[in-house]
Design an enzyme around this catalytic site. Sequence first.
Site, short mmCIF file in Angstrom:
data_model
loop_
_atom_site.label_atom_id
_atom_site.label_comp_id
_atom_site.label_asym_id
_atom_site.label_seq_id
_atom_site.Cartn_x
_atom_site.Cartn_y
_atom_site.Cartn_z
N GLU A 1 20.49 -36.42 -7.04
CA GLU A 1 19.32 -37.05 -7.68
C GLU A 1 18.35 -37.62 -6.65
O GLU A 1 17.63 -38.57 -6.93
CB GLU A 1 19.76 -38.14 -8.67
CG GLU A 1 20.74 -37.67 -9.71
CD GLU A 1 20.30 -36.44 -10.48
OE1 GLU A 1 19.08 -36.16 -10.49
OE2 GLU A 1 21.15 -35.74 -11.03
N GLY A 2 18.32 -37.02 -5.48
CA GLY A 2 17.40 -37.45 -4.43
C GLY A 2 18.12 -38.30 -3.40
O GLY A 2 18.67 -39.36 -3.73
#
Length: 598
Positions: free
Chosen positions: A439-440
Site C-alpha cells: 500500500e505504498g
Amino acid sequence: MSDYQAPRREMLFALRAIGGLEAVLAAHGDDAYDMETAEAVLDEAARFAGEVLSPLNRIGDRQGARWSDGGVVRAADGFAQAHAAFREAGWHGMPARTEFGGQGAPVLLSTAVLEMWKSANMAFSLCQMLTLGAVEAIARHADAALCATLLPPMVEGRWTGTMNLTEPQAGSDLAAIRSRAVPTGDGRYRITGTKIFITWGEHDVAENIVHLVLARLPDAPPGVKGISLFAVPKFLPRDDGSPGERNDLVCASIEHKLGIHGSPTAVMSFGEGGGALGWLVGQPHQGLACMFTMMNHARLNVGLEGVAIGERAYQAAREYALMRVQGRGIGLGEGDSATIIGHPDVRRMLMDMRARNEAGRALAYYTAARMDEAHGHGAGAAAAQALVDLLTPVVKGWCTESAQRVTADGVQVHGGMGYIEETGAAQHLRDARITTIYEGTTAIQANDLLNRKLARDGGAVATALLQRIAAEAETWAAGHVPALAALGRALSPAVAELAATCALQVARHGPQAREAAAATVPHLMQFGTVVGCWLLARGAAAAQAQLDADAAADAGFLQTRIAVARHAATHLLPEAAAAAAVVREGSASTLALDDAQF
C-alpha cells in the site's frame, strides 16, 4: 507461545481520552450506538479475536495458503470456518454503510475492533480489509445499478474484494500499466493483462471475489491520466444476484513470502480466453482517483496493522519476561531470584515497545475520530477531512516503521528463544515486515506528506495542528502537576523544531526538489514521533484529571498512562530531534555519490 488478549482497558481509554468517543457517538446520530453498546461491542470482539482468530494465527503461518493446478487456492485449516463465523456474527459489515446492509458503526469504534482482528490474526484480517476498501471505492464511484449488484453480498462477506494495481513491469510506477479494457458494446468491457501481489486474490472462504482492476481503454492517453477502473468478478452475477458463469480470469500462482503466510498473495491472469468481463467504475481515465479511495482506506488500515502486530509482540515479550528465570536482577537481595523482567534493559525494551504501540494507537484513533467528523457537514467537516488527509501518510508510515522496532525488540526480549519459531516472536517480526512496503512504501508515504499535503497548501493544515500542540504543551509546562509539566517542557521545543522543518521542506519543494526528497522519510518520522508523543501527553493529562477528581479511581492503571507518556518523552521524543537534524543537514551526503560510486 502466547495467545492474544485484546488490551480492552487501554483501548477504551484511548477511545475516550484521545478519540473523544462519547462526542463521536453523540454526533453519529444513530441510537444503535451509545457507550453501553460500544463497550459491549468491544467485549464481544475481544472474545472473538482471542477465542476464534488468535488460535488460527500459528496454523496460518505454518500451513500457508495452498495453490493447486487450475488455479485453485485453499486457505489454511480453520480459516473458512472462521470466516463463516465472522460473517454470521455480523463483524464483516460492521464499518460499512447501512444502505448496503452494513451496520454503519462510527469509524472510531470500528477502528478499535479492526485492531483486534489484526492483532489476533493479521493474515485473516487482510481479507476483510481489502473487501471493505473495495466496497468504499465502488460505493463512492460506481453507478447505482452496479452498487446494487455488488455491494450487498460484499458487505455481508459472502463475496470478497481485491485491489489489482501492480503488474510485473509496473510496481509503484502506475504510469507503466499495460492491462487493457475493450468495450463490448453492451456496457461491459473485456479485460486482459496480468496483475501481481493481489492479496486474497483467490481463495475458498467466500462464494465470489470482485476484483477492482486498473486498465487502459483503447483511446487512453499515456501515463496515469489514461488509467480506468473496472469491477471484474470471479463469477459473473446472474439476474437474481447469485454467482453464475466463471469469468475469464485465473490465479496463475501464489507467492512464497517472508510472512503473512495465511494470506494468499496471487498472480492474477485476466483474459486468457478472450477477455474477462467487467464494468467501469467511475469515469473513463479517472481510475487512479477512484482507486485512491481504496488505497487511502488501506493505508490507514495498514498503519493500524503496525500497531496491532506490535501489540501482539509486546504481549508475548511481556509474558516471557515475567516467567523466564535467568540470572538475578540488579539490586535484588542475595537470596532472591527473579525473572528477566527484573533486568533494567529488559524493562527498557518493554517500555519502549509499549510506548511506541500506545503512541501508534493514539495516532490511529485520533485520525479515525477526525474521519467521523469529516462525515458531517460544514466547515468543521472540511477541516477534519484536511487533517485526515495530512495524517494518513503519517499513520501508515510511522506506525509501520515503529512495528519494525517493536517486533525486533520482541525477539530480543526472548533472547535465543526469540530466534526459535516455536515462541512466535519470529512470526511477529516476519509478519510486520510487509507493512512498510505494501500500500505504498514508507518513502511513498513520506513523498505524499510533502508533495500532496504540505506543499499543496503551503503547510497551512500542519501549521494549525502544530499551533494547537504548542499551546497545549505550554499549558502543561506552566501547570502545577510535575509529570505534565515535564511533558510540556519536552514537547515545546520538539513542536517548534517540527514547525521549522515543515517550513524548510515546503521552501525546498520546488527549487531544491532532490534535497527535499532526500529528507522526506526522516521528516515523516519526526512528524509521527512529535504528534504521537503529544497524544500520549493528552492521555496522561486525562489520566491525571481522573486521579484528581476521584481518589478511588483505578490509580495503578491511570498512573501507568502517565508513566508511558513520560517514557515516550524521554526515549522517543529525542528521536524527533535527531530526525530534524537529518532533515536540515543530511541531504547533501545522501546525494553526494554518483551511480557508479555506489
